[in-house]
Each structure stands twice: as C-alpha cells, then as structure tokens.
Scaffold this active site. Structure first.
Site: not given
Length: 327
Positions: A46, A48, A117, A177, A179, A236, A241, A268-269
């Site tokens: 996200a 980067s 990860r 964000n 997760r 968002k 929109g 979104g990013d």
C-alpha cells in the site's frame, strides 16, 4: 482547507512513507492455484503504491522499509527506484526474508490473496530503522494500518515516527487499510483509533467506518473523525466517488464510470495519492476529490496493484481537462 507548508520539503521530499512491500505473483489464468502454472512477477504494498502514484504525478516522494538480503528484496528496491521514488533509507535485513504474495483469480470477482509474510524483514522494522531527520524534512508523512498490523515493533515505529513528525510540523496522512488476515477486528480498532487521533488527513472506507465508528453513513463518519482531531477526512465510496470534508466545508464528489474494471486492488492507494497531490498543489477540496477519484478509477483499468497509476498528463486527459490527441 488544510494548509500545506510549501517551503517545507522544498529541497527534500514532499511526501515520505514506509511499510512492507512484497513480491506479487499474479496468475496468468483463473481458477484454483493448484491448477495454475504460470505467474507474472510484480510488487505489492500500500505505501509503495502511494509513493509510485505520487511520483508519476510529478511529486518528490520517498519510501523505505526493511527488505531481505535476497533477490526479491533487490527486485523490489529496483522497481520502486525505477519509478522515481527515493529509496535511499531502505534497511537491508540479513536474517529475514522479503515477503511474498500470491493472487488467485476467478472471473469478475476480486482476487483472493495468499500472504507469505510472517516474520518477514519488514515485520521486524523498529524505531531504530527510522531516519528521523529525513522524515522531519517532509511536508507529509503517509502511513497505513497495515504497518500497524505487522508486529508490535512495527506498530511502535509508526507511532513514534508520527509523533515525532507531528511535533516538527509535518502533516500526518493515514489510511486505515484494515487487513483482518493480519490481526483481529478488536486489536485493529484500538490501534487505528489511536492513530486517527494523531492524524491530520484520514482516508477511511465505508466498511472501515462500520468497524471503527459503528456507522456506514459518510456524514456521521466525518463528524466523528473531525471531532477526534483530524483536519481533513476523505471517505472512499468506490465507484460512487467520495464524501470529503474539512472544518470549513463538506462535499460529495461523484466518481468516474469504469465500464469494465480489470483489477480493483490499488485503487484506494491511487485515491490517497491523488488527494495528497491535490493538497500539495493547493487545489480546492472538491478538486482534490476529483483528482483522487480519477487516479483511483484509472488504477482499476490495468491488471496489477500499481501498474495502472497514471502520469499527470494521462489523468488530465481522463478527466477531460487536457485534450487527447490520438494521431
């Protein structure tokens, strides 16, 4: 409208961000991964993504992380550097590997994601990995809830970086964000609400409003977030929109119609990058929302997390502000 100190970062980075980027393996066919044999290799992350999108919009931006001392880490560094992003503060970790991500695709459905990860190099980031003078020189520090979720040391690094940056006049931009593959809803709510109280600009989605604030109503979300101390909130709303506000005004900004979206990951990013670009260029609140919607929409036109982010001329053509000449 939130004021950006245009002198700050004049000779340095306008935006700095940090967090985990992974090597993404995107299948070249749909169906369960056990039947897929070929993949395209690219990157995902996200923070980067935001950095790359901002660089394509002609901003000076820096990104850093811990990367494994491996070929995947070197690949991520090369790709992000190649996009014009400053990566001079990357930390190489000789003991832990770079994270990986696989997507699994079914027709007309957002991809399923498999993370590899755990105990990655980036999850071991600590406050000691931060170049504080570098961060203090920026106009905006952008962080996300993903880094908060990686580990306790990563969470502490984010909090400390934000507090130090804020104390030195750097604006704090935050995308929750959430997760839930990385942490529980209860843990996420506590940590993210604490971060929101430290933030100037926040980019929640409707689902995040429900989890964090108990409402899906954009107006109520904005009211609560402004009361928590934020200066600007951009909710968002996907293809509809966004609903945006600061302490002077509120605006509903309609989105752009994309008839056949290819990949919504990264939209979104792109939205966050477009909005920050508008702020840096001192656009009005509504103009920031329009630019953010356009960059987010264009991200869905291309397969991959960051490949669809437009250049400044491309997004102006998409928005109809510049004439498109085909031949």
């Amino acid at each position: 409208m939130i004021e950006v100190d245009m002198e700050r970062g004049k000779d340095n980075m306008e935006v700095i961000t940090f967090g985990e980027s992974m090597v993404l393996f995107n299948p070249d066919s749909t169906g369960p991964l056990r039947y897929v044999h070929n993949f395209n290799k690219t990157i995902a992350g996200a923070e980067s993504n935001v950095a790359i999108a901002l660089a394509r919009l002609k901003h000076r931006v820096g990104w850093f992380s811990r990367l494994g001392d491996d070929e995947f880490g070197r690949y991520i560094e090369a790709v992000i550097r190649g996009e014009g992003v400053d990566v001079s503060r990357i930390v190489t970790d000789p003991s832990n590997s770079t994270g990986l991500l696989f997507k699994e695709r079914f027709a007309h459905v957002n991809p399923k994601v498999y993370y590899y990860r755990k105990n990655s190099a980036a999850s071991n980031i600590t406050f000691k990995d931060l170049d504080l003078e570098y961060i203090k020189s920026a106009k905006i520090l952008h962080v996300t809830g993903i880094t908060l979720a990686l580990s306790q040391s990563a969470r502490e690094a984010v909090y400390e970086a934000v507090k130090m940056a804020k104390a030195n006049g750097v604006l704090i931009s935050f995308d929750p964000n959430i997760r839930l593959k990385l942490w529980s809803a209860e843990e996420a709510k506590v940590a993210i609400l604490e971060m929101i109280k430290l933030s100037d600009i926040v980019f929640p989605g409707v689902d995040e409003g429900r989890l964090l604030l108990g409402t899906e109503d954009p107006k109520e979300m904005i009211k609560q977030l402004l009361n928590m101390g934020c200066s600007t909130v951009a909710v968002k709303l996907g293809k509809e929109g966004c609903y945006i506000a600061n302490r002077q005004e509120e605006k509903m900004v309609r989105g752009y119609v994309v008839e056949r979206p290819i990949d919504t990951v990264g939209a979104g990013d792109g939205y966050a990058a477009g909005f920050l670009s508008g702020l840096l260029n001192q656009l009005s609140l509504e103009e920031c929302g329009k630019l953010a919607n356009a960059v987010g929409a264009m991200a869905t036109l291309v397969r991959g997390d960051m490949e669809g982010f437009p250049t400044l001329s491309q997004v102006r053509e998409f928005m109809g502000t510049d004439e498109y000449i085909d031949r």
